[in-house]
Design an enzyme around this catalytic site. Structure first.
Site, mmCIF file in Angstrom:
data_model
loop_
_atom_site.group_PDB
_atom_site.id
_atom_site.type_symbol
_atom_site.label_atom_id
_atom_site.label_comp_id
_atom_site.label_asym_id
_atom_site.label_seq_id
_atom_site.Cartn_x
_atom_site.Cartn_y
_atom_site.Cartn_z
ATOM 1 N N LYS A 50 0.844 -1.203 0.000
ATOM 2 C CA LYS A 50 0.000 0.000 0.000
ATOM 3 C C LYS A 50 0.878 1.252 0.000
ATOM 4 C CE LYS A 50 -3.673 -2.593 2.222
ATOM 5 N NZ LYS A 50 -4.291 -3.042 3.477
ATOM 6 N N GLN A 94 -4.911 -1.814 9.747
ATOM 7 C CA GLN A 94 -4.670 -3.114 9.124
ATOM 8 C C GLN A 94 -5.202 -4.241 10.022
ATOM 9 O OE1 GLN A 94 -3.269 -3.617 5.973
ATOM 10 N NE2 GLN A 94 -3.893 -5.735 6.321
ATOM 11 N N ASP A 117 -11.244 2.119 3.656
ATOM 12 C CA ASP A 117 -11.372 0.667 3.494
ATOM 13 C C ASP A 117 -12.826 0.266 3.234
ATOM 14 O OD1 ASP A 117 -9.344 -1.167 3.439
ATOM 15 O OD2 ASP A 117 -9.061 -1.257 5.605
#
Ligand code: NAP
Length: 282
Positions: A50, A94, A117
């Site tokens: 990322k 995460q 997300d």
């Protein structure tokens, strides 16, 4: 046809670079902050990918690392701080988090307008209602793959195998919003093959190699393999017996090089959209 996720992601990357340049001309630099807790090697690898994508596209990325024993309260306090920081357009925590931390509480604490997300209940709810929102990156990436490969969704029978909150369920909803007829299969589904054989479009997101074999699909099916499984020999494979299913499929995604690159690029897209929205609201 092999659906070239890597190539399609590259094309989108070019489009995103242009959008970032436009935003920078207006004095806005999109910023993504990733919060990473603990030492899980896979999580560190995902975060590195990322970060690299941010760098290529021109998004300012920041990584906040915590030891696995950080308290839930301390993590929530950091999220609160990031929610109030105008230079942060996207916040990504995460997953998975260590067991002593309630992941739901953490995801819910992220300001929905920075939840790039697409896991926050507000964004999931808006997606359910087919209203603009941040869509979960992996299923959104699948929709882009289908669209950009010229595969029609409307009126097709789409079968989704796997019903997780981050892939299977939002995937089924997005396909329904595009007017496909939907079947969702999960661990309790009886006779999985009966259902998968009906599929015009088959999306598999389970995490079991060779779950879908050639006898379980009809000729001309479009197969999207979301699964990622690391075999004992180190090889990365999906959930689908690629070699044999590909012989029957009209189109299929490889693993790697299919859905994976799309997931990251959709995260970049959401971050840029968030930056543009924040700039407009000033
Ligand atoms: P998950 O949370 O473990 O969900 C898997 C789903 O599959 C669950 O609904 C599970 O049901 C169901 N399932 C398990 N065994 C099954 C079976 N034999 N038949 C039908 N359904 C079954 O996993 P996830 O996060 O959705 O991820 C799924 C896979 O996609 C994993 O391999 C993951 O690594 C991969 N993934 C890839 C990307 C990418 O960018 N390429 C992104 C996200 C995920 P129960 O919960 O009832 O057991």
């Amino acid at each position: 046809m092999i659906i070239d996720g890597k190539g399609i992601a590259k094309t989108i990357e070019g489009e995103l670079k242009e959008q970032v340049a436009e935003l920078k001309n207006k004095g806005v630099e999109p910023g993504l902050t990733v919060v990473l807790v603990g030492e899980d090697p896979a999580s560190h690898t995902y975060v590195r990918s990322k970060e690299k994508a941010c760098k290529r596209i021109g998004i300012k990325s920041r990584k906040i690392l915590y030891d696995a024993d950080i308290s839930e309260a301390a993590l929530l306090a950091k999220i609160e701080e990031l929610n109030g920081d105008d230079s942060v357009h996207g916040i990504l925590v995460q997953l998975p988090l260590p067991e002593h931390i309630n992941s739901e509480a953490v995801i819910h604490a992220i300001d929905a307008s920075k939840d790039v997300d697409g896991f926050h209940p507000v964004n999931l709810g808006k997606m359910f209602l087919n209203e603009p929102s941040f869509w979960s990156c992996t299923p959104h990436g699948v929709i882009e793959l289908l669209d950009r490969s010229g595969i029609e969704i409307e009126g097709k029978h789409a079968v989704v195998v796997g019903a997780s909150n981050i892939v299977g369920k939002p995937m089924a909803t997005m396909l329904l919003n595009r007017e496909a007829t939907i079947t969702v299969c999960h661990i309790k589904t009886k006779d999985l093959a009966f259902h998968t054989r009906q599929a015009d479009i088959l999306v598999v997101a389970v995490g079991k190699s060779n779950l879908i074999t050639a006898d379980m699909v009809k000729d001309g099916v479009v197969v999207i393999d979301v699964g990622t499984n690391r075999l004992a020999n180190g090889k990365l494979v999906g959930d689908v017996d690629y070699e044999n299913v590909a012989k029957k499929a009209a189109a299929i995604t490889p693993v790697p090089g299919g859905v994976g690159p799309m997931t990251i690029i959709m995260l970049m897209k959401n971050t840029i959209e968030s930056a543009a929205k924040h700039a407009r609201s000033k």
